[in-house]
Design a protein around this motif. Sequence first.
Motif, PDB file in Angstrom:
ATOM      1  N   PHE A 169     -35.813  28.601 -15.863  1.00 39.69           N
ATOM      2  CA  PHE A 169     -37.168  28.064 -16.013  1.00 39.69           C
ATOM      3  C   PHE A 169     -38.078  28.580 -14.895  1.00 39.69           C
ATOM      4  N   ALA A 170     -37.592  28.554 -13.661  1.00 39.65           N
ATOM      5  CA  ALA A 170     -38.401  29.032 -12.538  1.00 39.65           C
ATOM      6  C   ALA A 170     -38.731  30.507 -12.710  1.00 39.65           C
ATOM      7  N   LEU A 171     -37.763  31.297 -13.154  1.00 40.76           N
ATOM      8  CA  LEU A 171     -38.005  32.721 -13.365  1.00 40.76           C
ATOM      9  C   LEU A 171     -39.019  32.950 -14.477  1.00 40.76           C
ATOM     10  N   PHE A 172     -38.906  32.171 -15.531  1.00 40.62           N
ATOM     11  CA  PHE A 172     -39.889  32.259 -16.616  1.00 40.62           C
ATOM     12  C   PHE A 172     -41.286  31.925 -16.104  1.00 40.62           C
ATOM     13  N   ALA A 173     -41.417  30.802 -15.406  1.00 38.52           N
ATOM     14  CA  ALA A 173     -42.722  30.347 -14.944  1.00 38.52           C
ATOM     15  C   ALA A 173     -43.351  31.327 -13.956  1.00 38.52           C
ATOM     16  N   MET A 174     -42.541  31.893 -13.077  1.00 33.61           N
ATOM     17  CA  MET A 174     -43.054  32.799 -12.052  1.00 33.61           C
ATOM     18  C   MET A 174     -43.531  34.123 -12.647  1.00 33.61           C
ATOM     19  N   ASN A 175     -42.904  34.535 -13.745  1.00 31.50           N
ATOM     20  CA  ASN A 175     -43.158  35.881 -14.262  1.00 31.50           C
ATOM     21  C   ASN A 175     -44.000  35.911 -15.524  1.00 31.50           C
ATOM     22  N   ARG A 176     -44.539  34.768 -15.919  1.00 30.18           N
ATOM     23  CA  ARG A 176     -45.457  34.757 -17.068  1.00 30.18           C
ATOM     24  C   ARG A 176     -46.913  34.784 -16.605  1.00 30.18           C
ATOM     25  N   THR A 177     -47.136  34.991 -15.333  1.00 30.28           N
ATOM     26  CA  THR A 177     -48.489  35.077 -14.791  1.00 30.28           C
ATOM     27  C   THR A 177     -48.693  36.456 -14.186  1.00 30.28           C
ATOM     28  N   ASP A 178     -49.940  36.741 -13.855  1.00 26.42           N
ATOM     29  CA  ASP A 178     -50.275  38.028 -13.253  1.00 26.42           C
ATOM     30  C   ASP A 178     -50.282  37.984 -11.737  1.00 26.42           C
ATOM     31  N   GLY A 179     -50.111  36.795 -11.167  1.00 28.81           N
ATOM     32  CA  GLY A 179     -50.166  36.660  -9.726  1.00 28.81           C
ATOM     33  C   GLY A 179     -48.907  37.157  -9.045  1.00 28.81           C
ATOM     34  N   PRO A 180     -48.906  37.173  -7.718  1.00 29.06           N
ATOM     35  CA  PRO A 180     -47.725  37.629  -6.973  1.00 29.06           C
ATOM     36  C   PRO A 180     -46.546  36.690  -7.201  1.00 29.06           C
ATOM     37  N   VAL A 181     -45.360  37.242  -7.159  1.00 31.10           N
ATOM     38  CA  VAL A 181     -44.131  36.473  -7.368  1.00 31.10           C
ATOM     39  C   VAL A 181     -43.492  36.193  -6.019  1.00 31.10           C
ATOM     40  N   ALA A 182     -43.310  34.911  -5.725  1.00 30.04           N
ATOM     41  CA  ALA A 182     -42.672  34.521  -4.466  1.00 30.04           C
ATOM     42  C   ALA A 182     -41.162  34.641  -4.600  1.00 30.04           C
ATOM     43  N   PRO A 183     -40.456  34.849  -3.511  1.00 29.40           N
ATOM     44  CA  PRO A 183     -38.987  34.922  -3.570  1.00 29.40           C
ATOM     45  C   PRO A 183     -38.406  33.605  -4.105  1.00 29.40           C
ATOM     46  N   LEU A 184     -37.384  33.718  -4.920  1.00 29.46           N
ATOM     47  CA  LEU A 184     -36.720  32.545  -5.477  1.00 29.46           C
ATOM     48  C   LEU A 184     -35.423  32.335  -4.710  1.00 29.46           C
ATOM     49  N   HIS A 185     -35.313  31.192  -4.046  1.00 29.15           N
ATOM     50  CA  HIS A 185     -34.155  30.928  -3.206  1.00 29.15           C
ATOM     51  C   HIS A 185     -33.158  29.975  -3.861  1.00 29.15           C
ATOM     52  N   SER A 186     -33.495  29.452  -5.027  1.00 28.44           N
ATOM     53  CA  SER A 186     -32.618  28.500  -5.706  1.00 28.44           C
ATOM     54  C   SER A 186     -31.679  29.216  -6.670  1.00 28.44           C
ATOM     55  N   SER A 187     -30.488  28.671  -6.814  1.00 32.85           N
ATOM     56  CA  SER A 187     -29.548  29.149  -7.833  1.00 32.85           C
ATOM     57  C   SER A 187     -29.125  27.997  -8.736  1.00 32.85           C
ATOM     58  N   ASP A 188     -29.894  26.913  -8.720  1.00 31.04           N
ATOM     59  CA  ASP A 188     -29.547  25.719  -9.488  1.00 31.04           C
ATOM     60  C   ASP A 188     -29.708  25.962 -10.985  1.00 31.04           C
TER      61      ASP A 188
END
Length: 257
Positions: A169-188
Amino acid sequence: MKPECHASCYADDFAPGLTNPGLAAPEDVAAAHGKGAAARYNVYRNNVTVSLIDALAAIYPAVQRITGVDFFRAMARFHVRATPPASPLLFDYGRDFPLFIESYEYARDMPWLADTARIERAWLDAYHAADAAPLAAEAFADIDPNSLAQVRFTAHPAARIVRSRYPAFALFAMNRTDGPVAPLHSSDAEDALVTRPGDEVTVSRLPPGGAAFLGALIAGAPLGLAAETAFEESGAFDLPVNLAAMISAGVFAAIQP
């Protein structure tokens, strides 16, 4: 072509090679003014392949952003060759793409990519689902409290649940926008709820036990049994919170009589 063969016979001969470069141009293909039929057929074949890859890119933009355009288009090309379209509707193409990603050799170091694609597919299916008014909170007012555990619901046509062992879900939400993508530190592990209570599709992360709860209700289980299923999966399941969330998200369209 045999005289008695009609247009469907020609289509049966013409179509297979469009996504399979290993097949030669059909014998019945002819080109005007002496031009090479095989070369013209290859141009048409390339146009079909590019159109299908473009369709996959439009359906799975987050996946393409994660992998990069070149990687995505190479992966999509292999999928097109393995899975020709079965429908004339381009938005209907690519349903097997998440499953293909799971088996794609060069995506094995991205095990969460297929689930991200599943959320994107669910988003599109919710967008094209039939319209229906979501269940209003007032509908509960007429239910006898003693019968609440036996209540069953009719799912909204757009409601979808995608479960993942990864932070899809976090990967989907982060990459469906045109803005910069912050590092994802969760593996949950994350479970996503896809709904369309109005004109807009919404995607939200479900709390612990939420996917088990809603999944059981969508499958036709009564409220009491669905709650038991959720508590068995997670002791942190909160029934009042999940009831309020499912109403506000528009997961259901009616209470069954």
